[in-house]
Design a protein around this motif. Structure first.
Motif: not given
Length: 791
Positions: A683-700
């Protein structure tokens, strides 16, 4: 969010002793967590439940525990959702307590900064007392209202009070001047349905009409109860005690303690009791009180953001919680006394006042009642579990409304002709407990006055039984058979149903019959050596009501396998302090006899039937297996699904999450070394990756995921790496492959673990989850492991 911020802050513990030596309010909750994944179909997977963030221990064969501690990195911004729990998962006790410690330290550090911070500190300190006060007020009020409403609706099946519709039969005749001592329940203000519909108070027509109306109201109440439960709150059915035990051990069942469940359970409990079904309201009242406590806890951040604080009455019971529970009980008793639902200005449900002491010889029939209680308990548990298992495995279980209607119809049809089964079960127990005095007009007190007694020692001596007593004994025997059979089929249907009152009724019936038999034996054979030393002619030697009370405790003990608490409960219900020794003798005997057929009580049996992975602390594990024998993967299983410290991309992790149903993954340094780094929750992995894709530029998708403290050097054209060290549990609980399973099981029970990792010389070998332990325990007990897991 405060809880997420606190979770991301690191914590440091020098040794295992730092946990066990904490203050009473801050100590680790000794709750055994449970896991049940309702949606995953791979029970043999790496993780059958979500993962635990615990302390990293390395256990040698000698049992030494060494702690290695790490600090968690902080994210620039907390990730919403990280550190929370999905439905049907288990909380992390250690993480929740760490969050609470951080909150407590932060409040203490700020309280001297301003008056507002001081007020907030006082509010936080007093929030626990406010919660238990509100819970006590609500629980006492609801209990009183349920009692009053159930009594009124029970009497509604027989008639109605024309002068005041809200009065039950007894209240209706209180103010009447036209009642007689022999017929104190008959007054012109109370009208039976036959009098209202056909205008006849006596005769066959009146009996048939009252019979029909009794069945009509019983079916109406039962249908309305099961319909409300099915449509609005399915969790409101049953007693709720097995699920409450599971929730208190750390399990998440969202909605089970919610406002809809509270509302529907309160209403349908009244309807179910009034329908005449062989059930009680004491067990469901525990569920109602827990709902009140859960709802009020959301008013205070101290509890609303911390799942462990809500469960302070779990297996670990801090002294502060004990005082708060005592205070909540005091408030509830005060409210109940103010409402006076029993109409006798007393707090106990079955107040008794016996004038004769018990004698040493009477321990023999008391122990025999204990044997009966143990046999009844063993029979009921096996029969009820067999019926509930059949309900789950056949089409009959798909029609809960029809089942309730059928059971209610059979109960009403058979119960009406017998006055003892027609009575409200609580009233029946009260009548069976009552000692025969000059004001009693019951058939149980229809004794012949012996004018030839040479010496009258008591005002009401033992007397020969009259025709009313013998008639009552036959009716009680039929009632006993009826109650035994119907309780087996009633407990577990889809309405609120408790087991305390039906079990006590069965024991009280058997006890009263035995008491009358011993009383008559003493009267006609007072010259026997067992009687002549203490039972003179004309003396009041035997109290049949006492036998009913002892039998009630014995049968309840046989079903629940409670001992000390049960004696206290019966004492509270009856107020009979002088008779603690007979109660103790009967309850212990019933437990010993019941344990000879099986050690688990009815609530533990239902936990096992429903497949809740619940480790009962009373179960013993004495086998000589090792952790390596239980861990997964086995030799025939696929390799362990793991994450590497800095060699995987976002896309690799997303593919692993999509292709598996595991709820957590061990993190290792590399595939070659297999050195353990930590543990990451799905759950933490899924939430962290989704949040990073939305809020951090350059995460692909090709971004490198790094769990290490320092990001490795990457080519210039590489996309921005994603650092997830802050969601990593750097100290998962580990044992070696040679650790005895007896120790592993004990650790799971006492620390509330959900899983632990198995290592050999620091290299990751496998994992043991709570389900693996339950399967192994089932195998060692020659049971089918699949039969105990949730399907």
């Amino acid at each position: 969010m405060e809880s997420e911020q606190l979770f991301h802050r690191g914590y440091y513990r020098n040794s295992y002793n730092s946990i066990t030596s904490a203050s009473s309010d801050e100590e680790l909750l000794d709750g055994a967590g449970v896991i049940m994944d309702f949606q995953t179909s791979e029970d043999d997977n790496l993780l059958d439940g979500d993962a635990s963030i615990g302390t990293h221990y390395t256990m040698t064969n000698g049992g030494n525990i060494n702690s290695s501690t790490h600090l968690l990195d902080l994210l620039d911004e907390p990730i919403p959702g990280v550190g929370t729990y999905d439905d049907f998962h288990t909380i992390d006790w250690v993480r929740e307590k760490c969050k609470d410690r951080e909150r407590h330290r932060r409040i203490n550090s700020k309280k001297k900064e301003s008056a507002w911070e001081m007020i907030k500190s006082l509010y936080d300190a007093w929030s626990g007392w406010l919660v238990v006060t509100l819970t006590g007020l609500a629980s006492g009020a609801l209990a009183g209202l349920i009692d009053i409403a159930a009594d009124w609706m029970t009497d509604l099946k027989e008639g109605i009070c024309l002068s005041a519709l809200w009065f039950n039969h007894e209240q209706c005749c209180w103010g009447s001047n036209e009642t007689t001592f022999e017929e104190r329940d008959k007054c012109p203000q109370w009208k039976t349905w036959a009098e209202l519909i056909i205008g006849q108070a006596e005769g066959p027509g009146s009996y048939i009409m009252n019979y029909i109306m009794y069945i009509f109201w019983a079916l109406s109440f039962a249908f309305l109860a099961v319909s409300l439960v099915k449509v609005f709150a399915p969790y409101a059915c049953g007693s709720g005690i097995p699920e409450i035990k599971t929730i208190l051990s750390g399990f998440i069942i969202r909605g089970y303690l919610g406002k809809w469940t509270l509302m529907i359970k309160t209403i349908t409990l009244v309807l179910a009791v009034a329908s005449g079904l062989s059930l009680g309201k004491e067990g469901p009242l525990v569920h109602v009180a827990c709902c009140c406590g859960n709802i009020f806890s959301y008013l205070f951040p101290k509890y609303s953001t911390n799942e462990a604080k809500k469960r302070e009455v779990s297996y670990y019971f801090p002294l502060k919680t004990l005082w708060r529970s005592f205070f909540a009980a005091l408030v509830a008793a005060f409210v109940l006394r103010s409402i006076n639902p029993f109409g006798n200005s007393r707090l106990v449900l079955f107040y008794v006042e016996y004038h004769t002491p018990w004698y040493l010889f009477e321990l023999l029939p008391f122990i025999l009642l204990g044997v009966f209680g143990g046999l009844w308990g063993a029979f009921f548990i096996r029969a009820n579990i067999a019926w509930c298992r059949r309900r789950k495995s056949t089409k009959f279980g798909k029609y809960p409304v029809l089942e309730v209607i059928i059971v209610a119809a059979i109960t009403a049809v058979i119960a009406f002709p017998n006055p003892y089964t027609r009575l409200n079960t609580s009233e029946l127990i009260k009548e069976l407990f009552t000692d025969c005095g000059p004001l009693e007009s019951s058939s149980l007190c229809d004794y012949r006055n012996d004018m030839n007694a040479s010496k009258i020692v008591d005002d009401i001596p033992d007397r020969p039984a009259g025709t009313g007593v013998y008639s009552a004994i036959w009716q009680l025997c039929l009632a006993l058979i009826f109650k035994i059979i119907m309780t087996v089929f009633t407990f577990g249907i889809k309405v609120p149903s408790g087991l305390f009152i039906p079990s006590m009724a069965i024991g009280a019936i058997a006890g009263r019959i035995v008491g009358i038999a011993v009383e008559q034996l003493a009267y006609y054979h007072h010259d026997w050596f067992i009687f002549k030393e203490w039972c003179e002619v004309g003396a009041d030697c035997i109290t049949p009501g006492l036998y009913a009370m002892v039998g009630a405790a014995a049968c309840l003990g046989g079903v629940t396998r409670m001992t000390v608490s049960l004696v206290v409960i019966v004492f509270e219900l009856t107020g009979g302090l002088e008779y603690i020794v007979p109660l103790m003798a009967a309850v212990m005997t019933s437990k010993w006899v019941g344990d000879a057929f099986g050690r688990e009580g009815i609530y533990e049996a239902h936990i096992r039937l429903n497949g809740y992975p619940f480790l009962d602390a009373k179960e013993e594990f004495t086998h000589t297996t090792l952790a390596a024998d239980v861990m997964r993967p086995r030799r025939s299983d696929p390799p362990l699904a793991v994450l590497t410290q800095d060699n995987m991309t976002v896309e690799d992790i997303e593919n692993l999450i999509n292709e598996t149903s595991y709820n957590g993954f061990p993190v290792i340094m590399s595939k070659e070394s297999q050195r353990l780094v930590g543990f990451a929750l799905r759950r933490d992995l899924t939430i962290a990756i989704e949040s990073a894709r939305k809020k951090q530029e350059g995460i692909v998708g090709s971004s490198r995921v790094c769990f290490a403290q320092h990001t490795p050097s990457l080519p210039a054209e590489s996309p921005r790496p994603l650092k997830l060290r802050s969601i990593l549990d750097m100290s998962p609980f580990t044992v070696t492959d040679h650790t005895p399973m007896e120790i592993v099981v004990d650790i799971f029970r006492k620390l509330g673990l959900r899983q632990c990792l198995v290592t050999h010389n620091g290299r990751l070998l496998g994992i043991i989850t709570k389900k693996d332990i339950l399967r192994h325990m089932a195998q060692t007990a020659n049971q089918d492991p699949a039969s105990i897991m949730f399907n």
